[in-house]
Design a protein around this motif. Structure first.
Motif, PDB file in Angstrom:
ATOM      1  N   ASN A  36      47.197 -60.352-112.167  1.00  0.00           N
ATOM      2  CA  ASN A  36      46.722 -59.820-113.436  1.00  0.00           C
ATOM      3  C   ASN A  36      45.984 -58.489-113.236  1.00  0.00           C
ATOM      4  OD1 ASN A  36      45.803 -59.663-116.122  1.00  0.00           O
ATOM      5  ND2 ASN A  36      44.066 -61.017-115.708  1.00  0.00           N
TER       6      ASN A  36
ATOM      7  N   GLN B   6      49.733 -69.690-120.967  1.00  0.00           N
ATOM      8  CA  GLN B   6      50.170 -68.431-120.390  1.00  0.00           C
ATOM      9  C   GLN B   6      49.701 -68.306-118.957  1.00  0.00           C
ATOM     10  OE1 GLN B   6      48.642 -65.494-123.066  1.00  0.00           O
ATOM     11  NE2 GLN B   6      50.481 -65.457-124.316  1.00  0.00           N
TER      12      GLN B   6
ATOM     13  N   CYS C 161      41.732 -64.239-120.473  1.00  0.00           N
ATOM     14  CA  CYS C 161      42.977 -64.615-121.130  1.00  0.00           C
ATOM     15  C   CYS C 161      42.753 -65.876-121.940  1.00  0.00           C
ATOM     16  CB  CYS C 161      44.071 -64.835-120.102  1.00  0.00           C
ATOM     17  SG  CYS C 161      44.563 -63.328-119.265  1.00  0.00           S
TER      18      CYS C 161
ATOM     19  N   VAL D 207      51.440 -59.732-121.183  1.00  0.00           N
ATOM     20  CA  VAL D 207      51.334 -61.143-120.832  1.00  0.00           C
ATOM     21  C   VAL D 207      52.289 -61.938-121.709  1.00  0.00           C
ATOM     22  CG1 VAL D 207      49.787 -63.125-120.564  1.00  0.00           C
ATOM     23  CG2 VAL D 207      48.906 -60.806-120.285  1.00  0.00           C
TER      24      VAL D 207
ATOM     25  N   ALA E 198      51.956 -68.019-115.659  1.00  0.00           N
ATOM     26  CA  ALA E 198      51.827 -66.825-114.840  1.00  0.00           C
ATOM     27  C   ALA E 198      51.549 -67.188-113.390  1.00  0.00           C
ATOM     28  CB  ALA E 198      50.716 -65.935-115.380  1.00  0.00           C
TER      29      ALA E 198
ATOM     30  N   PHE F 167      52.656 -62.104-115.895  1.00  0.00           N
ATOM     31  CA  PHE F 167      52.093 -60.778-116.089  1.00  0.00           C
ATOM     32  C   PHE F 167      53.101 -59.698-115.697  1.00  0.00           C
ATOM     33  CE2 PHE F 167      48.472 -63.532-114.868  1.00  0.00           C
ATOM     34  CZ  PHE F 167      47.719 -63.415-116.029  1.00  0.00           C
TER      35      PHE F 167
END
Length: 294
Positions: free
Chosen positions: A255, A8, A3, A220, A12, A225
């Protein structure tokens, strides 16, 4: 997939600890097992294959490591997963695969007991007759050169004829559909496409024992997620009878990147998935299982 956005990932991770509700269309969540191991090579899992009626696992790291494990269950729940072996995924010359060259993402088990592995970075699919063996790289058509460096062959599946199906994560056709590349043992072709719906991107695929094609997808965002599982019948005219089996709310699972569809001892159809923890301490390796309708 690695990622790109640290923002992000942080968001997450903050949400991952608070499981959200599953928007379940047809599937039933059976359980989630957090798998821990102290080795520095453990983590980053991008693919999974369930063996021995749910008592064995083959998992692939996106850092070119293959792992076998034994699974202990109590009822429908996984209670323990014990690593029984691990091997480097090698080049055609028997060398280790460093960095982006070794970004291994998808796995498909061959009828002869070997396996196929798909890669990002240098976009390719390779055959391995056994764990720790040298690669035999399949021919690479020019179309592969147009793939994004961090968005190509996340998903790899094999049908009952031994034909491979590889899906890029990010590249699309001119009409915005997901291209499916098929290797029939001699040449690559694009026999059909799949509809892209919403912000979900393909991360894993499998042909189930029911003969249907299953696709795990991930979305995402700054808040975490989401996962979705779809399936199709693949006929002479391409895919049909699309079904959404589940679609999760943000933070329900980690994820999820790997998928294996199989039947248990009671002949029930199951989907087992594994998460990529990106080798970050705040994420987790999670093995998630759903009961699927026939």
């Amino acid at each position: 997939m690695h990622c790109r956005s640290a923002v992000q990932l942080i968001a997450a991770l903050l949400l991952a600890s608070s499981a959200g509700a599953v928007e379940s269309k047809m599937a039933k969540h059976l359980g989630s097992f957090v798998w821990r191991h102290g080795a520095d090579w453990f983590g980053g899992f991008s693919a999974i294959h369930v063996a021995d009626n749910g008592r064995g696992l083959i998992v692939l790291s996106d850092r070119a490591v293959l792992i076998k494990a034994q699974v202990d269950r109590e009822g429908v729940q996984i209670v323990r997963a014990t690593v029984t072996g691990h091997w480097p995924v090698l080049s055609s010359k028997g060398r280790n695969l460093p960095g982006y060259v070794g970004d291994s993402e998808g796995i498909a088990m061959a009828p002869d007991g070997g396996m196929y592995i798909s890669f990002e970075g240098i976009h390719r699919v390779a055959y391995y007759p056994a764990p720790g063996a040298r690669a035999r790289v399949l021919p690479r058509p020019r179309a592969f050169n147009a793939f994004e460096g961090n968005g190509s062959f996340e998903a790899l599946a094999i049908d009952d004829q031994g034909w491979l199906y590889a899906l890029p994560e990010k590249n699309r056709t001119e009409n915005g559909a997901i291209p499916v590349y098929r290797w029939n043992g001699r040449t690559w072709s694009t026999p059909f496409v799949l509809p892209a719906r919403g912000k979900f991107l393909p991360v894993a695929a499998d042909f189930g024992p029911d003969g249907r094609f299953y696709l795990l997808e991930r979305a995402v965002s700054l808040t975490g997620f989401r996962s979705r599982l779809r399936r199709w019948h693949i006929g002479g005219n391409g895919p049909n009878a699309e079904e959404v089996l589940f679609e999760t709310a943000t933070g329900t699972h980690d994820n999820l990147e790997g998928l294996s569809v199989w039947r248990d001892d009671q002949h029930r159809l199951r989907a087992t998935m594994i998460s990529d923890d990106n080798f970050l301490a705040l994420q987790r390796t999670e093995v998630v299982e759903y009961l699927l309708p026939d």
